[in-house]
Design a protein around this motif. Structure first.
Motif, PDB file in Angstrom:
ATOM      1  N   THR A  94      49.153  92.473 105.560  1.00 12.37           N
ATOM      2  CA  THR A  94      50.193  93.238 106.233  1.00 12.37           C
ATOM      3  C   THR A  94      49.608  94.066 107.381  1.00 12.37           C
ATOM      4  N   THR A 116      47.198  91.353  99.947  1.00 11.79           N
ATOM      5  CA  THR A 116      48.507  91.368 100.587  1.00 11.79           C
ATOM      6  C   THR A 116      48.638  92.560 101.527  1.00 11.79           C
ATOM      7  N   LEU A 128      55.644  89.921 102.496  1.00 11.98           N
ATOM      8  CA  LEU A 128      56.507  90.771 101.669  1.00 11.98           C
ATOM      9  C   LEU A 128      56.824  90.114 100.332  1.00 11.98           C
ATOM     10  N   THR A 129      57.037  88.801 100.338  1.00  6.32           N
ATOM     11  CA  THR A 129      57.282  88.082  99.086  1.00  6.32           C
ATOM     12  C   THR A 129      56.050  88.138  98.186  1.00  6.32           C
ATOM     13  N   GLN A 130      54.863  87.947  98.771  1.00  6.65           N
ATOM     14  CA  GLN A 130      53.627  88.021  97.988  1.00  6.65           C
ATOM     15  C   GLN A 130      53.427  89.415  97.423  1.00  6.65           C
ATOM     16  N   LEU A 131      53.714  90.439  98.217  1.00  7.26           N
ATOM     17  CA  LEU A 131      53.563  91.822  97.761  1.00  7.26           C
ATOM     18  C   LEU A 131      54.487  92.099  96.586  1.00  7.26           C
ATOM     19  N   ARG A 132      55.722  91.655  96.682  1.00  2.68           N
ATOM     20  CA  ARG A 132      56.683  91.844  95.592  1.00  2.68           C
ATOM     21  C   ARG A 132      56.204  91.127  94.331  1.00  2.68           C
ATOM     22  N   ASN A 133      55.686  89.903  94.478  1.00  2.00           N
ATOM     23  CA  ASN A 133      55.197  89.156  93.318  1.00  2.00           C
ATOM     24  C   ASN A 133      53.995  89.830  92.682  1.00  2.00           C
ATOM     25  N   ASN A 134      53.066  90.345  93.507  1.00  2.00           N
ATOM     26  CA  ASN A 134      51.882  91.021  92.966  1.00  2.00           C
ATOM     27  C   ASN A 134      52.260  92.281  92.197  1.00  2.00           C
ATOM     28  N   VAL A 135      53.167  93.061  92.763  1.00  2.00           N
ATOM     29  CA  VAL A 135      53.553  94.306  92.109  1.00  2.00           C
ATOM     30  C   VAL A 135      54.292  94.017  90.805  1.00  2.00           C
ATOM     31  N   SER A 136      55.184  93.028  90.815  1.00  2.00           N
ATOM     32  CA  SER A 136      55.920  92.726  89.582  1.00  2.00           C
ATOM     33  C   SER A 136      55.019  92.111  88.519  1.00  2.00           C
TER      34      SER A 136
END
Length: 149
Positions: free
Chosen positions: A74, A70, A54-62
């Protein structure tokens, strides 16, 4: 479809056979302890790996990057959770393997080499001047143009 139906029939048979063999070798209670221990270890790993993804997904999207790896991670963690719910040594082994990042990375690389990603977005975004958008749809009336009801 044939392989899926065969797998649905074969998996429980293989799991029962492994249960019997392990139970004959080490006994009933150690066998049950292994199954329960694998489920507990899997639960801890799922929580840890899930939060990491989830942290990686948030970083990729931002950062504006495509979160393909990611999302694949998941999905594999979700599959591992499903397999851990099923009782059996084979499903637990596959689930615990899916929870290891190097295994997921290897699976992703082998699948990604067969897939072509096409960006099919057709929408274009136009940045407007904020001052112009404030006046859009506004009708300016003078005092003599306004009549109360």
């Amino acid at each position: 479809m044939r392989f899926f139906a065969f797998g649905l029939i074969a998996l429980p048979i293989v799991e029962i056979a492994i249960f019997i063999k392990v139970g004959q070798t080490i006994g009933l209670f150690p066998t049950l302890a292994l199954i329960i221990g694998a489920a507990l270890l899997g639960g801890v790993l799922i929580r840890q790996q899930g939060l990491s993804v989830l942290t990686q997904l948030r970083n990729n999207v931002s950062a504006g990057r495509m979160p393909g790896k990611t999302i694949a991670d998941t999905m594999m963690i979700g599959l591992a959770a499903l397999l851990l719910v099923l009782p059996g040594f084979l499903s637990d082994f596959v689930a615990l393997a899916l929870l290891l990042p190097p295994v997921r990375s290897w699976i992703y690389k082998s699948l990604a080499s067969r897939v072509t990603v096409v960006d099919a977005t057709t929408a274009t975004y136009r940045r407007q001047d904020p001052a112009a958008s404030r006046n859009e749809g506004v009708i300016d009336l003078d005092d003599e143009d306004y009549r109360p009801r």
